[in-house]
Write an enzyme that holds these catalytic residues in place. Structure first.
Site, short mmCIF file in Angstrom:
data_model
loop_
_atom_site.label_atom_id
_atom_site.label_comp_id
_atom_site.label_asym_id
_atom_site.label_seq_id
_atom_site.Cartn_x
_atom_site.Cartn_y
_atom_site.Cartn_z
N ARG A 137 37.85 -7.66 -16.24
CA ARG A 137 39.26 -7.55 -16.61
C ARG A 137 40.04 -8.85 -16.47
O ARG A 137 41.27 -8.82 -16.48
CB ARG A 137 39.92 -6.41 -15.82
CG ARG A 137 39.29 -5.07 -16.17
CD ARG A 137 39.92 -3.89 -15.47
NE ARG A 137 39.17 -2.70 -15.81
CZ ARG A 137 38.06 -2.30 -15.17
NH1 ARG A 137 37.61 -2.99 -14.13
NH2 ARG A 137 37.42 -1.22 -15.57
N THR A 182 34.24 -5.63 -11.38
CA THR A 182 34.74 -5.60 -12.75
C THR A 182 36.19 -6.06 -12.88
O THR A 182 36.68 -6.24 -13.99
CB THR A 182 34.63 -4.18 -13.33
OG1 THR A 182 35.37 -3.28 -12.51
CG2 THR A 182 33.18 -3.72 -13.39
N GLY A 198 32.38 0.80 -8.14
CA GLY A 198 31.32 1.64 -7.60
C GLY A 198 31.82 2.91 -6.96
O GLY A 198 31.11 3.55 -6.18
N GLU A 200 32.15 5.84 -8.04
CA GLU A 200 31.40 7.04 -8.38
C GLU A 200 30.00 7.00 -7.76
O GLU A 200 29.23 7.94 -7.91
CB GLU A 200 31.27 7.19 -9.89
CG GLU A 200 32.39 7.95 -10.54
CD GLU A 200 33.77 7.34 -10.32
OE1 GLU A 200 34.61 8.06 -9.75
OE2 GLU A 200 34.00 6.17 -10.65
N ASN A 277 39.42 6.43 -5.82
CA ASN A 277 39.21 7.85 -5.51
C ASN A 277 38.25 8.04 -4.34
O ASN A 277 37.57 7.12 -3.90
CB ASN A 277 38.64 8.57 -6.74
CG ASN A 277 37.38 7.89 -7.26
OD1 ASN A 277 37.47 6.96 -8.05
ND2 ASN A 277 36.21 8.33 -6.81
N ASP A 322 39.48 12.78 -8.71
CA ASP A 322 39.19 11.45 -9.25
C ASP A 322 40.48 10.75 -9.68
O ASP A 322 40.49 9.99 -10.65
CB ASP A 322 38.20 11.53 -10.42
CG ASP A 322 37.69 10.16 -10.86
OD1 ASP A 322 37.74 9.23 -10.05
OD2 ASP A 322 37.25 10.03 -12.01
N LYS A 349 46.45 7.51 -12.18
CA LYS A 349 45.83 8.59 -12.94
C LYS A 349 46.45 9.96 -12.66
O LYS A 349 46.35 10.88 -13.48
CB LYS A 349 44.33 8.64 -12.63
CG LYS A 349 43.55 7.48 -13.22
CD LYS A 349 42.12 7.45 -12.76
CE LYS A 349 41.30 8.59 -13.32
NZ LYS A 349 39.87 8.48 -12.93
N TRP A 410 43.34 1.60 -16.40
CA TRP A 410 43.39 0.14 -16.29
C TRP A 410 44.26 -0.53 -17.35
O TRP A 410 44.64 -1.69 -17.19
CB TRP A 410 41.98 -0.45 -16.39
CG TRP A 410 41.32 -0.18 -17.72
CD1 TRP A 410 40.53 0.88 -18.03
CD2 TRP A 410 41.41 -0.96 -18.92
NE1 TRP A 410 40.11 0.80 -19.35
CE2 TRP A 410 40.63 -0.32 -19.92
CE3 TRP A 410 42.05 -2.16 -19.24
CZ2 TRP A 410 40.51 -0.82 -21.21
CZ3 TRP A 410 41.92 -2.66 -20.53
CH2 TRP A 410 41.15 -2.00 -21.49
#
Length: 470
Positions: A137, A182, A198, A200, A277, A322, A349, A410
């Protein structure tokens, strides 16, 4: 100083540029120049343009009358069909940006000619099955250097003139787990800060600060506590530890990853960090006795000189949908009750749009920007959401709004001081979520312990599995 308008397209993304001829060294950004950015709109000095990352341009040559005269100027091929999510930085006619897995580029913003390209050597130990492609990003640019984090978690400081590596630092604490990087690094005072992806997988979130000049680690802040049988790594984790069951799923890591969502306020000298999350998703499995599970899905204000916590605000206590809070953080000033106030704006979110006092973390407003059913609102006195018990899927599958995809993630949002409005891309939609019984940790792989059905999947909730044992 001549101004020239250009349009650049890379993949599916288009960026409007205005470049200028200036007499400085390459990538010569410092504190004074960053604070003065609104007066020099031909520059785009951060991924959001200014230190508050408002994504607002004061250039006015393009309007309803002139927009039809815009045309294609040049293209630069990144030689990939993978995801591109970076917003370029433009300094004195040079564009600095990143691509897949942490590749970095310097381009002549007027012609698109490649000045240099950096290709990181990705560590083969890195987990390649990330949740959302090997995206990156963006970069951070400061005093002649370009900072970028590669997918394997190595942070690089590059010479802005040549692209040569000045220093590198491996930011990952355990390569056997599903860590990757990222997000864009963030310059905060004398350090550059990076988190990790990471959430998840089987990871525990943290951010690490490195000296801008040497790459020496200055401090590390874990966003979730560790196994209570082991020494505590940071004094501020004592606050978080009280909100977790001591018998929590420490083997899975806990989550809270900072994969994006950092903004630094040079006036207050505070670094604002958005956290991810929980892992596994269902709180009944992650922390059987409940609790808020700090610092999941929160905004943290951290003093970059010391790595100590100034304040925190948790947007989704005990998150189990999440609803990570890694969306971009926007800083600006607005009039409230007739007085100017420095604020932080955030649209995570969970579907609520938050306005906080950025010096204290005081909640000023929290209103839904998309349909929300997991909570009935946010109590303005306590700052806590009024959770809807019907959204707790420990008793069986539940349809919730927003879905775990979220109302906003994002993608950048923008604030216009001229209109006083925030411009926000959002997703309106729900999803069915249910927990799987007794999930075991899968090393380096996805460990959410739940299943999600989105609108294009079957709607027959009665046919889904029954309640999960707490």
């Amino acid at each position: 100083m001549g101004l020239t308008t250009r349009v650049m397209r890379a993949g599916l993304f288009a960026v409007l540029l205005v470049v200028c001829g200036c007499h400085r060294g390459p990538a010569d950004i410092d504190r004074g120049r960053l604070l003065a950015a609104p007066g020099h709109p031909q520059q785009w000095l951060t991924t959001g343009g200014d230190f508050g990352k408002t994504h607002y341009s004061r250039l006015d040559a393009i309007d309803a009358a002139s927009v039809s005269r815009l045309g294609f100027a040049w293209a630069f091929e990144t030689d990939t069909d993978r995801g591109l999510e970076a917003t370029p930085i433009v300094v004195d006619g040079v564009m600095y940006t990143s691509g897949v897995a942490g590749r970095a580029y310097a381009l002549d913003a007027r012609t698109g000619k490649l000045i240099w390209r950096f290709e990181p050597r990705i560590d083969p130990r890195v987990h390649r099955g990330s949740c959302c492609d090997q995206v990156n990003r963006g970069v951070a640019v400061w005093r002649g250097r370009v900072y970028v984090a590669a997918f394997d978690g190595v942070l690089y400081a590059l010479d802005a003139a040549s692209g040569h590596v000045v220093w590198r630092a491996d930011t990952i604490i355990d390569h056997s787990r599903g860590y990757s990087s990222t997000g864009a690094p963030e310059i905060a005072g004398g350090v550059v800060v990076i988190g990790n992806a990471g959430g998840e997988f089987d990871t525990r979130g943290y951010i690490t600060a490195y000296d801008l000049q040497t790459g020496r680690q200055a401090w590390r802040f874990f966003t979730t506590p560790g196994d209570p049988r082991k020494p505590i790594e940071h004094p501020d984790l004592a606050i978080a530890a009280r909100t977790w069951d001591p018998a929590s799923r420490w083997d899975v890591g806990g989550g809270g990853n900072v994969w994006d969502g950092m903004t630094y306020d040079p006036r207050l000298n505070l670094l604002y960090v958005a956290t991810g999350n929980g892992e596994v998703y269902a709180r009944a499995q992650r922390s059987p006795r409940g609790g808020d599970n700090l610092f999941l899905s929160s905004i943290l204000a951290i003093r970059p000189d010391t790595g100590r916590l100034a304040w925190y605000y948790q947007e989704t206590p005990g998150d189990q949908w999440d609803y990570d809070s890694d969306a971009p953080i926007l800083l600006t000033s607005v009039n409230i009750a007739g007085k100017p106030r420095d604020v932080l704006m955030h649209a995570p979110k969970n579907g609520f749009f938050y306005v906080l006092d950025r010096a204290t973390g005081e909640l000023l407003s929290a209103k839904p920007y998309v349909p929300v059913t997991w909570a009935k609102g946010v109590d303005p006195k306590t700052g806590r959401p009024i959770q809807n018990p019907d959204a707790d899927y420990a008793t069986g599958p539940k349809l919730v709004f927003p879905s775990p995809v979220g109302g906003h993630v994002w993608n950048p949002m923008a604030f216009s001081p001229r209109t006083g409005l925030v411009y926000l891309p959002a997703i309106e939609g729900g999803g069915v979520i249910y927990a799987k019984p007794d999930p075991e940790r899968r090393a380096g792989r996805i460990n959410i312990g739940a299943a999600i059905l989105l609108p294009d999947t079957p709607r027959d909730v009665a046919a889904l599995p029954g309640p999960v044992a707490a």
